[in-house]
Write an enzyme that holds these catalytic residues in place. Structure first.
Site, PDB file in Angstrom:
ATOM      1  N   LYS A 107       0.816  -1.298   0.148  1.00  0.00           N
ATOM      2  CA  LYS A 107       0.159   0.023   0.027  1.00  0.00           C
ATOM      3  C   LYS A 107       1.138   1.269   0.148  1.00  0.00           C
ATOM      4  O   LYS A 107       1.962   1.316   0.527  1.00  0.00           O
ATOM      5  CB  LYS A 107      -0.774   0.006   1.272  1.00  0.00           C
ATOM      6  CG  LYS A 107      -2.331   0.658   1.037  1.00  0.00           C
ATOM      7  CD  LYS A 107      -3.404  -0.122   0.415  1.00  0.00           C
ATOM      8  CE  LYS A 107      -4.630   0.620   0.060  1.00  0.00           C
ATOM      9  NZ  LYS A 107      -5.243  -0.295  -0.387  1.00  0.00           N
TER      10      LYS A 107
HETATM   11  P1  NAD Z   1     -13.063   7.410  -3.119  1.00  0.00           P
HETATM   12  O1  NAD Z   1     -11.982   8.304  -2.692  1.00  0.00           O
HETATM   13  O2  NAD Z   1     -13.496   7.173  -4.793  1.00  0.00           O
HETATM   14  O3  NAD Z   1     -14.229   7.621  -2.244  1.00  0.00           O
HETATM   15  C1  NAD Z   1     -14.318   7.576  -0.841  1.00  0.00           C
HETATM   16  C2  NAD Z   1     -15.823   8.140  -0.200  1.00  0.00           C
HETATM   17  O4  NAD Z   1     -15.820   8.092   0.920  1.00  0.00           O
HETATM   18  C3  NAD Z   1     -16.139   9.589  -0.824  1.00  0.00           C
HETATM   19  O5  NAD Z   1     -17.578   9.564  -1.251  1.00  0.00           O
HETATM   20  C4  NAD Z   1     -15.852  10.387   0.361  1.00  0.00           C
HETATM   21  O6  NAD Z   1     -16.785  11.516   0.476  1.00  0.00           O
HETATM   22  C5  NAD Z   1     -16.309   9.192   1.293  1.00  0.00           C
HETATM   23  N1  NAD Z   1     -15.954   9.515   2.734  1.00  0.00           N
HETATM   24  C6  NAD Z   1     -14.670   9.913   3.147  1.00  0.00           C
HETATM   25  N2  NAD Z   1     -14.823  10.195   4.574  1.00  0.00           N
HETATM   26  C7  NAD Z   1     -16.036   9.864   4.999  1.00  0.00           C
HETATM   27  C8  NAD Z   1     -16.784   9.870   5.962  1.00  0.00           C
HETATM   28  N3  NAD Z   1     -16.150  10.302   7.332  1.00  0.00           N
HETATM   29  N4  NAD Z   1     -18.128   9.452   6.063  1.00  0.00           N
HETATM   30  C9  NAD Z   1     -18.639   9.292   5.005  1.00  0.00           C
HETATM   31  N5  NAD Z   1     -18.230   9.082   3.848  1.00  0.00           N
HETATM   32  C10 NAD Z   1     -16.804   9.530   3.821  1.00  0.00           C
HETATM   33  O7  NAD Z   1     -12.432   5.947  -2.575  1.00  0.00           O
HETATM   34  P2  NAD Z   1     -12.730   4.455  -2.675  1.00  0.00           P
HETATM   35  O8  NAD Z   1     -11.894   3.871  -3.974  1.00  0.00           O
HETATM   36  O9  NAD Z   1     -14.340   4.560  -3.191  1.00  0.00           O
HETATM   37  O10 NAD Z   1     -12.588   3.806  -1.597  1.00  0.00           O
HETATM   38  C11 NAD Z   1     -13.331   3.602  -0.557  1.00  0.00           C
HETATM   39  C12 NAD Z   1     -13.014   2.377   0.567  1.00  0.00           C
HETATM   40  O11 NAD Z   1     -12.737   1.320  -0.248  1.00  0.00           O
HETATM   41  C13 NAD Z   1     -11.323   2.536   1.308  1.00  0.00           C
HETATM   42  O12 NAD Z   1     -11.879   2.054   2.370  1.00  0.00           O
HETATM   43  C14 NAD Z   1     -10.827   1.923   0.129  1.00  0.00           C
HETATM   44  O13 NAD Z   1      -9.401   1.430   0.874  1.00  0.00           O
HETATM   45  C15 NAD Z   1     -11.598   0.826  -0.270  1.00  0.00           C
HETATM   46  N6  NAD Z   1     -11.315  -0.421  -1.178  1.00  0.00           N
HETATM   47  C16 NAD Z   1     -11.318   0.682  -2.653  1.00  0.00           C
HETATM   48  C17 NAD Z   1     -10.894  -0.448  -3.687  1.00  0.00           C
HETATM   49  C18 NAD Z   1     -11.007   0.394  -5.171  1.00  0.00           C
HETATM   50  O14 NAD Z   1     -10.758  -0.418  -6.035  1.00  0.00           O
HETATM   51  N7  NAD Z   1     -10.803   1.924  -5.154  1.00  0.00           N
HETATM   52  C19 NAD Z   1     -10.613  -1.638  -3.584  1.00  0.00           C
HETATM   53  C20 NAD Z   1     -10.709  -2.107  -2.270  1.00  0.00           C
HETATM   54  C21 NAD Z   1     -10.987  -1.321  -1.075  1.00  0.00           C
END
Ligand code: NAD
Length: 419
Positions: A107
């Site tokens: 990461k």
């Molecule tokens: P992103 O940046 O596209 O979106 C994050 C979202 O979370 C946004 O809508 C933001 O406004 C919201 N957010 C942030 N803080 C918040 C809070 N306190 N309360 C409510 N909403 C809040 O990120 P993403 O890629 O969608 O990732 C989201 C989660 O999924 C993370 O934990 C990430 O590690 C995990 N993840 C992502 C992927 C991927 O392919 N992008 C893969 C596996 C896991």
């Protein structure tokens, strides 16, 4: 004696100790399995639009090198520190092993609020971060991907910066790129669709039709929005949603199409509605069939866990549930079906793996092929977890982690001390 600290790392450490006890791993083997092989910390100086200089701290943690290159996302967020990045790298290791991918976990991240940067400043920072990482990454050593705060455009800048240094186009250095720049069909949607697929599998086991069930989703970025889109296609009623700017709740159902359009246009949920605003702290504990935390870590602690009113908890985010909440959920096992994060959001890294394979071969698949292979891998992992739950009488998280830890451990034990 460790540089890794903080609440998120502590969570990863505690979860591992539970599994190590369950698998009866000798004490002297544990540190080798838990602590990352490498951590790189870099300073990223960039010029801001006003001509001033700013320096951002960047990290990359490579957890283990035993099964192949390391693989993992890059997070741009103010919360990023070495402990958080290490925890996310450790979870990636168990996730990749559970899905049967030939990777160790990694990461990376930069401590920055990407929304506070102009597009040009974001490009400068993305390129500078990759530039600093060039000695430590490579298509056969460590492959990056997007995570919170980064997206396809950032991946394209990473790939371009690495390629310029090599003097040729090296698409396989990152995944989650735009399709036009060597990305794969289906990667953008993979994590959300994968989470929805697993929710579907759970509903089947619960003998419940998706149409007419209700869902609450926290986080409306890449993962949250694609989960919502798929669930809505099945007739699931979205009754609550939030991001860092707004929270909406309506037991009669929200207009998902309008929400998706609004988020696409404005980047956030704020401004969608005044009437439907709701207390974000209370959203997760409202009654619903499917609860999807898809934002940040540690939003479900023991007190929230005790108040949850969902039937299925689908952990699309990494680390949304704390170890003390796990104890509560374990007691509520018959009421709440947990799809643990390392299974629930594995769709992202599975399709990233497909993207890497396609880039290495320069032979590209269509979306239908990507999706059918994704669902096959997720189904296999899901069935393995279910069998382990029954066999060992442990929670879903512990079963998923036990499979992951066991695979890494057995590879380490057959290879020797080096990797
Ligand atoms: P992103 O940046 O596209 O979106 C994050 C979202 O979370 C946004 O809508 C933001 O406004 C919201 N957010 C942030 N803080 C918040 C809070 N306190 N309360 C409510 N909403 C809040 O990120 P993403 O890629 O969608 O990732 C989201 C989660 O999924 C993370 O934990 C990430 O590690 C995990 N993840 C992502 C992927 C991927 O392919 N992008 C893969 C596996 C896991």
């Amino acid at each position: 004696m460790t540089i890794y600290s903080g609440p998120v790392f502590e969570m990863a450490r505690q979860q591992f100790q539970v599994i190590a006890d369950h698998l009866e791993i000798p004490r002297d083997e544990r540190d080798r399995l838990l602590y990352p092989k490498r951590a790189v910390v870099v300073s990223c100086p960039i010029h801001l639009d006003d001509g001033k200089l700013a320096v951002f701290q960047g990290y990359r943690v490579q957890h283990h090198l035993t099964l192949g290159p390391t693989k993992g996302g890059t997070r741009f967020a103010l919360s990023v520190d070495i402990g958080e990045v290490a925890a996310l790298a450790i979870w990636m290791s168990w996730k990749c092993a559970l899905a049967g991918l030939p990777y160790g976990g990694a990461k990376g991240g930069v401590t920055v609020d990407p929304r506070a940067l102009s597009p040009r400043e974001l490009e400068n920072l993305s390129r500078r971060y990759m530039q600093e990482m060039i000695p430590f990454v490579g298509p056969h050593t460590d492959v990056m991907a997007p995570d919170m705060g980064t997206n396809e455009q950032v991946m394209a800048w990473f790939m371009d910066t690495y390629s310029m240094y090599q003097g040729r186009t090296v698409t396989e250095i990152v995944t989650g790129k735009p399709v036009a720049s060597g990305g794969t069909e289906g990667r953008r949607e993979a994590t959300g669709r994968g989470a929805a697929f697993l929710i579907g599998r759970v509903l089947e086991r619960l003998k419940t039709q998706p149409a007419g069930t209700t869902a609450i989703v926290q986080g409306f970025g890449n993962v949250g929005s694609h989960t919502v889109e798929t669930l809505a296609n099945w007739g699931v009623k979205l009754i609550g949603v939030s991001d860092h700017t707004a929270c909406y709740f309506d037991p009669r159902g929200l207009d998902t199409e309008a929400l998706l359009k609004h988020a696409q246009k404005h980047g956030v949920l704020a401004g969608f509605s005044n009437q439907l605003s709701f207390d974000a702290r209370e959203l997760l504990v409202q009654k619903c069939d499917i609860l999807v935390p898809a934002a940040v870590e540690r939003v479900i602690d023991a007190s929230v866990a005790a108040r949850l009113q969902c039937r299925v908890l689908a952990e699309a985010a990494n680390g949304p549930t704390t170890p003390d909440a796990d104890e509560v959920l374990d007691r509520r096992r018959d009421e709440i079906f947990v799809i643990p994060d390392i299974l629930c959001n594995a769709g992202g890294v599975v399709v990233s793996y497909f993207e890497w394979v396609q880039d290495l071969q320069q032979f590209f698949w269509d979306e239908a092929e990507v999706m059918s292979k994704l669902y096959h891998v997720l189904d296999r992992a899901f069935m393995q977890v279910m069998r382990r739950v029954e066999h060992d009488g442990i929670s879903h998280r512990n079963a998923a982690m036990a499979i992951g830890v066991e695979k890494v451990r057995s590879a380490k034990n057959t290879r020797g001390l080096f990797p």
